[in-house]
Design a protein around this motif. Structure first.
Motif, PDB file in Angstrom:
ATOM      1  N   ARG A 192     -32.999  97.176 -44.761  1.00  0.00           N
ATOM      2  CA  ARG A 192     -34.287  97.117 -45.438  1.00  0.00           C
ATOM      3  C   ARG A 192     -35.278  97.978 -44.659  1.00  0.00           C
ATOM      4  O   ARG A 192     -35.328  97.957 -43.435  1.00  0.00           O
ATOM      5  CB  ARG A 192     -34.813  95.684 -45.541  1.00  0.00           C
ATOM      6  N   CYS A 193     -36.080  98.734 -45.393  1.00  0.00           N
ATOM      7  CA  CYS A 193     -37.081  99.593 -44.777  1.00  0.00           C
ATOM      8  C   CYS A 193     -38.268  98.736 -44.309  1.00  0.00           C
ATOM      9  O   CYS A 193     -38.816  97.954 -45.082  1.00  0.00           O
ATOM     10  CB  CYS A 193     -37.554 100.638 -45.783  1.00  0.00           C
ATOM     11  N   GLN A 194     -38.633  98.896 -43.036  1.00  0.00           N
ATOM     12  CA  GLN A 194     -39.734  98.111 -42.482  1.00  0.00           C
ATOM     13  C   GLN A 194     -41.087  98.663 -42.906  1.00  0.00           C
ATOM     14  O   GLN A 194     -42.115  98.014 -42.733  1.00  0.00           O
ATOM     15  CB  GLN A 194     -39.626  98.079 -40.954  1.00  0.00           C
ATOM     16  N   ASP A 195     -41.094  99.873 -43.453  1.00  0.00           N
ATOM     17  CA  ASP A 195     -42.368 100.466 -43.870  1.00  0.00           C
ATOM     18  C   ASP A 195     -42.694 100.233 -45.346  1.00  0.00           C
ATOM     19  O   ASP A 195     -43.845  99.968 -45.686  1.00  0.00           O
ATOM     20  CB  ASP A 195     -42.363 101.967 -43.568  1.00  0.00           C
ATOM     21  N   CYS A 196     -41.701 100.357 -46.220  1.00  0.00           N
ATOM     22  CA  CYS A 196     -42.008 100.190 -47.658  1.00  0.00           C
ATOM     23  C   CYS A 196     -41.282  99.003 -48.275  1.00  0.00           C
ATOM     24  O   CYS A 196     -41.398  98.759 -49.470  1.00  0.00           O
ATOM     25  CB  CYS A 196     -41.717 101.477 -48.425  1.00  0.00           C
ATOM     26  N   ASP A 197     -40.477  98.294 -47.468  1.00  0.00           N
ATOM     27  CA  ASP A 197     -39.824  97.066 -47.899  1.00  0.00           C
ATOM     28  C   ASP A 197     -38.665  97.289 -48.872  1.00  0.00           C
ATOM     29  O   ASP A 197     -38.136  96.337 -49.438  1.00  0.00           O
ATOM     30  CB  ASP A 197     -40.848  96.089 -48.504  1.00  0.00           C
TER      31      ASP A 197
ATOM     32  N   LEU B  87     -32.278 107.225 -42.938  1.00  0.00           N
ATOM     33  CA  LEU B  87     -33.654 107.272 -43.440  1.00  0.00           C
ATOM     34  C   LEU B  87     -33.777 106.514 -44.749  1.00  0.00           C
ATOM     35  O   LEU B  87     -32.859 106.515 -45.565  1.00  0.00           O
ATOM     36  CB  LEU B  87     -34.091 108.722 -43.693  1.00  0.00           C
ATOM     37  N   CYS B  88     -34.935 105.928 -44.967  1.00  0.00           N
ATOM     38  CA  CYS B  88     -35.211 105.275 -46.249  1.00  0.00           C
ATOM     39  C   CYS B  88     -35.364 106.340 -47.325  1.00  0.00           C
ATOM     40  O   CYS B  88     -36.209 107.227 -47.197  1.00  0.00           O
ATOM     41  CB  CYS B  88     -36.501 104.456 -46.137  1.00  0.00           C
ATOM     42  N   PRO B  89     -34.559 106.273 -48.405  1.00  0.00           N
ATOM     43  CA  PRO B  89     -34.664 107.296 -49.447  1.00  0.00           C
ATOM     44  C   PRO B  89     -35.937 107.151 -50.284  1.00  0.00           C
ATOM     45  O   PRO B  89     -36.313 108.066 -51.014  1.00  0.00           O
ATOM     46  CB  PRO B  89     -33.418 107.062 -50.300  1.00  0.00           C
ATOM     47  N   ALA B  90     -36.632 106.005 -50.147  1.00  0.00           N
ATOM     48  CA  ALA B  90     -37.860 105.812 -50.928  1.00  0.00           C
ATOM     49  C   ALA B  90     -39.070 106.409 -50.223  1.00  0.00           C
ATOM     50  O   ALA B  90     -39.970 106.940 -50.886  1.00  0.00           O
ATOM     51  CB  ALA B  90     -38.086 104.326 -51.201  1.00  0.00           C
ATOM     52  N   CYS B  91     -39.118 106.316 -48.871  1.00  0.00           N
ATOM     53  CA  CYS B  91     -40.328 106.767 -48.192  1.00  0.00           C
ATOM     54  C   CYS B  91     -40.071 107.648 -46.978  1.00  0.00           C
ATOM     55  O   CYS B  91     -41.008 108.182 -46.384  1.00  0.00           O
ATOM     56  CB  CYS B  91     -41.191 105.566 -47.791  1.00  0.00           C
ATOM     57  N   GLY B  92     -38.789 107.810 -46.587  1.00  0.00           N
ATOM     58  CA  GLY B  92     -38.481 108.698 -45.470  1.00  0.00           C
ATOM     59  C   GLY B  92     -38.563 108.050 -44.106  1.00  0.00           C
ATOM     60  O   GLY B  92     -38.280 108.685 -43.091  1.00  0.00           O
ATOM     61  N   SER B  93     -38.914 106.777 -44.071  1.00  0.00           N
ATOM     62  CA  SER B  93     -39.020 106.082 -42.784  1.00  0.00           C
ATOM     63  C   SER B  93     -37.653 105.955 -42.115  1.00  0.00           C
ATOM     64  O   SER B  93     -36.624 105.829 -42.783  1.00  0.00           O
ATOM     65  CB  SER B  93     -39.598 104.678 -43.006  1.00  0.00           C
ATOM     66  N   GLY B  94     -37.645 105.964 -40.786  1.00  0.00           N
ATOM     67  CA  GLY B  94     -36.415 105.737 -40.048  1.00  0.00           C
ATOM     68  C   GLY B  94     -36.323 104.327 -39.498  1.00  0.00           C
ATOM     69  O   GLY B  94     -35.397 103.991 -38.770  1.00  0.00           O
TER      70      GLY B  94
END
Ligand SMILES: [Zn+2]
Lengths: 393, 139
Positions: free
Chosen positions: B29-34, B43-50
């Motif tokens: 789960r992405c900690q930046d965009c959930d 990387l999160c494919p929704a927002c690019g967060s690592g």
């Protein structure tokens, strides 16, 4: 400066030469042999010689450094090279970089070329599949043994049937219409009569798709030559202008496709229409990459020829058959003309032949505009081109 | 070596495969965009967060698309390939087990199960009985 429609490129370049070679079965020929023969014939058709070619676009399903092999084999000193490999749509997608290279003056004549000996090749297809699983693994799909690419399209078909009530009979009609066109084309690989019952009764491969819902496996080479429009007017064949071009990729694996009933053709088509300043109602013919029967249904919808979910009924009403309201896949398509691995270049070549009036018995009278649509991977890459005769520029 | 096995190349793929081999299903789960993410990646494919963390999804899902791959009886017979939408959002490919392949329907509720064979985990799904007394949920 916002020129996102790219309309300044409309009609600036034209396809001046086309050719196919060895389509069907060509035992003893390699991919490169088929490509080379098609390339020479396309260059001759354009009224040029190999020495005039200074740009190359090509792609291979097997070789990773294919553009260099092609340049070496053909003895071309290329100032422009594009080896973008996005599956079967590649040779439709090559139009945009080739246009930009011609318009910028980077080069003067681009050869787009392809060859595949997949039908008669001595390469063991099982070995190739095994090597591919190692070199290009899909570890989150391969454990479930989908029969790729076919099962991916079957999954899309299952979803379309579920959401819109599309029937196997409607899908079968795509194959029947393609066969009716193929019966008008002596170059088509399969020309026997085909009925909806034949398609439904054919061997099921991955439900709901039978072997007759699926494209053929043939050999073949294809090539076309793109030059600036003003030069094309001085060459022997009637120029076929590139009015619009667009390419979109939303995923690679079918499990990562956002909505299995909507393809990126919606985006590539919009781009191509906007550049051309035309819409679906302006298209005289459509050459739509029919790897499987569901493809044609999806692309008719996504390119605006009917509403989403109505593709099955549109096809079943006879619209895409010879004599129908929208002639589709006038050579017989991948389903009946042939399918040498990546079909996009052959769809383009057929559109050019129709717009030149060279379609013989299958000619669509008065065709001035054509939409060409290429598909790659598992509904993954989508590339649309709009072509037109001199009457459209 | 099973040709179709997950090749755990890369940190995220390795964590996923090792966890699966231990019988547990974990995704990121992405900690930046959930966003919940499948398949595992950097990387999160929704927002690019690592900034991605592992968590245990509920295991509940729904069949989004399905096909029966036809295979000769002597080679093991027909089998199901399905796309499953997890309750948390991501879609993945799997097989619905324990039903004849042609009985798998779009919309069928399913639950994840990890099968471990020869030190390898495979994520499968079982059909869940549709609740015939939904009024109980309102008690
Ligand atoms: Zn994110």
């Amino acid at each position: 400066m916002n020129n996102a429609s790219l309309s300044h490129l409309r009609g600036k370049t034209a396809i001046a030469g086309v050719a196919t070679f060895g389509c069907g079965e060509s035992p003893g020929y390699s991919d490169m042999d088929l490509l080379a023969n098609a390339a020479r014939r396309a260059v001759t058709d354009a009224g040029l010689t190999m020495k005039d070619i200074d740009g190359v676009c090509t792609a291979s399903v097997l070789a990773t450094m294919w553009p260099m092999e092609v340049v070496e084999h053909l003895g071309i000193n290329a100032r422009f090279i594009d080896g973008t490999m996005i599956g079967g749509s590649s040779f439709v997608a090559h139009l945009m970089p080739a246009m930009l290279a011609l318009e910028s003056g980077q080069c003067d004549a681009v050869l787009v070329c392809y060859g595949s000996a997949q039908r008669t090749s001595t390469l063991n297809r099982k070995e190739v599949a095994r090597a591919r699983r190692r070199m290009d693994p899909q570890p989150y799909e391969h454990p479930y043994q989908p029969m790729l690419p076919l099962s991916a399209y079957a999954l899309a078909a299952s979803r379309h049937m579920h959401e819109f009530g599309t029937t196997r009979e409607q899908l079968a009609e795509v194959a029947v219409a393609a066969r009716q066109w193929a019966r008008l084309n002596p170059d088509a690989f399969m020309r026997d009569p085909l009925t909806v019952a034949d398609v439904l009764g054919a061997r099921m491969v991955s439900d709901p798709l039978t072997v007759r819902d699926s494209c053929l496996v043939t050999d073949g080479g294809g090539a076309y030559v793109l030059v600036r429009g003003e030069r094309a007017r001085d060459l022997p064949k009637p120029p076929v202008y590139v009015l619009g071009s667009g390419t979109a990729v939303w995923h690679r694996q079918i499990s990562s496709m956002p909505d299995l009933t909507v393809t990126a053709a919606r985006q590539s088509g919009e781009q191509a229409y906007r550049m051309a300043g035309l819409g679906p109602a302006d298209m005289d013919i459509a050459e739509l990459y029919d790897a499987f029967t569901i493809n044609t249904v999806l692309f008719l919808e996504d390119l605006g020829f009917c509403a989403k979910g109505e593709g099955g009924a549109f096809v079943a009403d006879g619209n895409i058959r010879p004599g129908g309201s929208l002639p589709v896949n006038t050579n017989g398509g991948g389903l009946s003309w042939g399918h040498p691995g990546m079909y996009g270049i052959f769809a383009t070549i057929e559109a050019v032949r129709q717009l030149r009036g060279d379609g013989e018995e299958r000619q669509v009278a008065g065709a001035n505009t054509a939409i060409v649509h290429g598909n790659g991977g598992t509904l993954s890459s989508q590339s649309t081109a709009i072509l037109g005769t001199s009457a459209t520029v | 070596m099973n040709d179709n096995a997950i090749n755990p190349a890369g940190p995220a793929a390795r964590v996923y495969a090792e966890t699966l081999a231990a019988g547990r299903f974990r995704i990121q789960r992405c900690q930046d965009c959930d966003s919940a993410i499948f398949y595992p990646r950097e990387l999160c494919p929704a927002c690019g967060s690592g900034d991605l963390h592992w968590f245990a999804p509920s295991g509940r899902g729904t069949v989004y698309a399905t096909t029966t791959v036809r295979r000769k009886e002597e080679a093991g017979g027909d089998y199901n390939v399905a796309l499953i939408d997890l309750e948390e959002g991501p879609r993945l490919m799997s097989r619905v087990d324990g039903l004849s392949p042609d009985a798998v329907c779009i919309g069928q509720p399913v639950r994840a199960r990890v099968a471990v064979e020869e030190d390898q985990g495979v994520l499968l799904f079982d059909a869940v009985e549709v609740d015939r007394q939904p009024e109980k949920d309102h008690e």
